[in-house]
Design an enzyme around this catalytic site. Structure first.
Site, PDB file in Angstrom:
ATOM      1  N   CYS A   1       0.836  -1.195   0.000  1.00 22.26           N
ATOM      2  CA  CYS A   1       0.000   0.000   0.000  1.00 22.26           C
ATOM      3  C   CYS A   1       0.876   1.251   0.000  1.00 22.26           C
ATOM      4  O   CYS A   1       1.729   1.416   0.878  1.00 22.26           O
ATOM      5  CB  CYS A   1      -0.900  -0.005   1.238  1.00 22.26           C
ATOM      6  SG  CYS A   1      -1.854   1.513   1.446  1.00 22.26           S
TER       7      CYS A   1
ATOM      8  N   CYS B   1       0.201   3.391   3.529  1.00 20.83           N
ATOM      9  CA  CYS B   1       0.659   3.019   4.874  1.00 20.83           C
ATOM     10  C   CYS B   1       1.751   1.959   4.883  1.00 20.83           C
ATOM     11  O   CYS B   1       2.317   1.667   5.943  1.00 20.83           O
ATOM     12  CB  CYS B   1      -0.528   2.543   5.718  1.00 20.83           C
ATOM     13  SG  CYS B   1      -1.169   0.921   5.237  1.00 20.83           S
TER      14      CYS B   1
ATOM     15  N   CYS C   1      -6.325  -2.783   1.326  1.00 22.73           N
ATOM     16  CA  CYS C   1      -5.135  -2.691   2.156  1.00 22.73           C
ATOM     17  C   CYS C   1      -5.403  -3.358   3.496  1.00 22.73           C
ATOM     18  O   CYS C   1      -6.476  -3.186   4.087  1.00 22.73           O
ATOM     19  CB  CYS C   1      -4.749  -1.224   2.360  1.00 22.73           C
ATOM     20  SG  CYS C   1      -3.356  -1.015   3.516  1.00 22.73           S
TER      21      CYS C   1
ATOM     22  N   CYS D   1      -4.982  -0.074   6.296  1.00 22.74           N
ATOM     23  CA  CYS D   1      -5.667   1.225   6.297  1.00 22.74           C
ATOM     24  C   CYS D   1      -6.938   1.102   5.453  1.00 22.74           C
ATOM     25  O   CYS D   1      -7.182   0.062   4.839  1.00 22.74           O
ATOM     26  CB  CYS D   1      -4.737   2.319   5.759  1.00 22.74           C
ATOM     27  SG  CYS D   1      -4.462   2.293   3.973  1.00 22.74           S
TER      28      CYS D   1
ATOM     29  N   ASP E   1      18.838  -1.324 -19.330  1.00 22.42           N
ATOM     30  CA  ASP E   1      18.851  -2.434 -18.371  1.00 22.42           C
ATOM     31  C   ASP E   1      17.862  -3.502 -18.819  1.00 22.42           C
ATOM     32  O   ASP E   1      16.669  -3.227 -18.974  1.00 22.42           O
ATOM     33  CB  ASP E   1      18.476  -1.899 -16.993  1.00 22.42           C
ATOM     34  CG  ASP E   1      18.461  -2.976 -15.925  1.00 22.42           C
ATOM     35  OD1 ASP E   1      18.853  -4.120 -16.219  1.00 22.42           O
ATOM     36  OD2 ASP E   1      18.051  -2.673 -14.793  1.00 22.42           O
TER      37      ASP E   1
END
Length: 415
Positions: A204, A207, A220, A223, A339
């Site tokens: 999340c 949080c 989540c 939260c 990359d």
């Protein structure tokens, strides 16, 4: 417009036309670059008086922009950066070239969304998704979501059409809390097209707790953030609108992901007052997008080109590709990102059981990845050699940016 802006706009159009006439490209960058050198505020001047939609995200921008342009076209002429030049130079060139159209639909590189928001004051912004892409030079996904969030806070009047299935997108349009008070955020219309790629949204961004999933739902664990109820939903081979009406979507473009892109286009067009029943018929006319999904006949082979630039888009490309011989081509030039470690984020197992050929500047990197994934392959030096190695019939070609352009150029020379 002020005199300087008029001069800059004229120079932009002329430079673009000269570039095209000289065969040096479509002029969508050089024209805008020169125009902005003369008047740094040219994009803002060209945007004034138009109803504008901005389309941004990691994947699907070009296709969704083309579909949205077709849908909004119900109302009248639409300016758009149809060649995919999605930075301010490209936007400036597109608007200067289009003249006084009442509407514009612009594809925007996710890094430039904040800048273009400020310059164009759009009517609506569509946010498709956020996933890893060219991490050797681009921002980490949560950082990009934070940039979007900060930009949208400055434009609470804009309408946002956002992907309810992507936690990063949902967080980016959620108003932050400052000193215990929610900051005013934009009005949001949510769409759901499904999200197959989850590997950039396990944590999340609010949080730091884990994101839990059950089917299409996500939430989540630490939260209140959770998947919002979508207003537009992909269902079977069509789209449910906010009123509950189902609209069959008929496309020339392959894959379920493009039905999702069509749902986004219908949702954006609705913000301009276009009824889905009127817009949906326009979508069927959209075919190849800057060469993507193009089908070419050569030496008895039906060759289809699919662009894939990062793990999320490779996953969707495998879903679009037929069970047929498949050529994979990887470069690592500047437009691709240097990359190639992201190849190990792609699951190539869907290719087992078919003839797989590999080519490109970084074919050996791809060879290592396929070996680890237990996918047999054959290395070929050139595209022509790949065509010669497969039987008559379908040949699927999946390539990243510059490899895709190399193959397009080869096909153009022959045809």
């Amino acid at each position: 417009m002020p005199l300087r802006a008029k001069v800059a706009s004229s120079v932009s159009r002329t430079a673009g036309a000269l570039s095209r006439a000289a065969g040096r490209g479509d002029g969508s960058v050089i024209g805008g670059w020169l125009g902005l050198k003369i008047d740094p505020d040219l994009l803002a001047h060209l945007a004034a008086g138009r109803a504008i939609a901005l389309i941004s995200g990691t994947n699907g921008k070009t296709t969704t922009t083309r579909l949205t342009t077709a849908a909004v076209g119900v109302l009248g002429p639409v300016a758009t950066n149809s060649f995919g030049a999605n930075m301010p130079t490209g936007h400036t060139s597109a608007l200067a070239k289009a003249g006084n159209t009442p509407y514009a639909v612009l594809e925007v590189d996710e890094h430039y969304l904040s800048q273009v928001l400020d310059a164009t004051n759009p009517h609506v912004v569509a946010l498709l998704n956020l996933s890893r892409d060219q991490l050797d030079r681009a921002k980490e996904v949560a950082m990009m979501a934070q940039l979007w969030r900060s930009a949208l806070v400055r434009h609470p009047q804009v309408r946002v059409v956002a992907n309810a299935d992507d936690p990063m997108v949902v967080w980016s349009v959620t108003p932050p809390v400052v000193q215990g008070q929610y900051v005013q955020g934009p009005q949001v219309t949510w769409f759901s097209a499904g999200q197959r790629w989850h590997d950039d949204s396990w944590v999340c961004p609010e949080c730091g707790s884990t994101i839990q999933r059950n089917g299409e739902q996500w939430w989540c664990s630490g939260c209140p953030m959770r998947r919002p109820q979508p207003h537009w939903v992909v269902e079977d081979d069509g789209v449910l609108d906010p009123g509950g009406a189902w609209h069959k979507v008929t496309l020339q473009l392959p894959g379920r992901v493009n039905i999702g892109n069509a749902a986004t286009a219908l949702a954006v067009a609705a913000e301009f007052g276009v009824r889905p029943v009127d817009a949906v018929y326009r979508l069927r006319d959209v075919a190849s997008i800057a060469g993507r999904y193009a089908q070419v006949q050569r030496d008895g082979r039906n060759i289809r080109l699919l662009l894939a630039k990062n793990p999320a888009s490779w996953l969707e490309a495998f879903d679009m590709a037929d069970e047929a011989p498949t050529l994979l081509s990887i470069n690592a030039r500047d437009p691709d990102g240097l990359d190639t470690s992201w190849l190990f984020d792609v699951d190539f197992s869907p290719l087992r059981g078919r003839q797989v050929l590999i080519t490109g500047d970084r074919a050996y990197d791809l060879a290592v990845r396929l070996t680890v994934n237990d996918v047999p392959f054959q290395h070929v030096r050139t595209f022509a050699a790949a065509v010669a190695e497969v039987p008559p019939g379908r040949l699927e070609v999946i390539a990243n940016y510059t490899a895709f352009q190399d193959i397009r150029a080869e096909l153009d020379r022959v045809n």
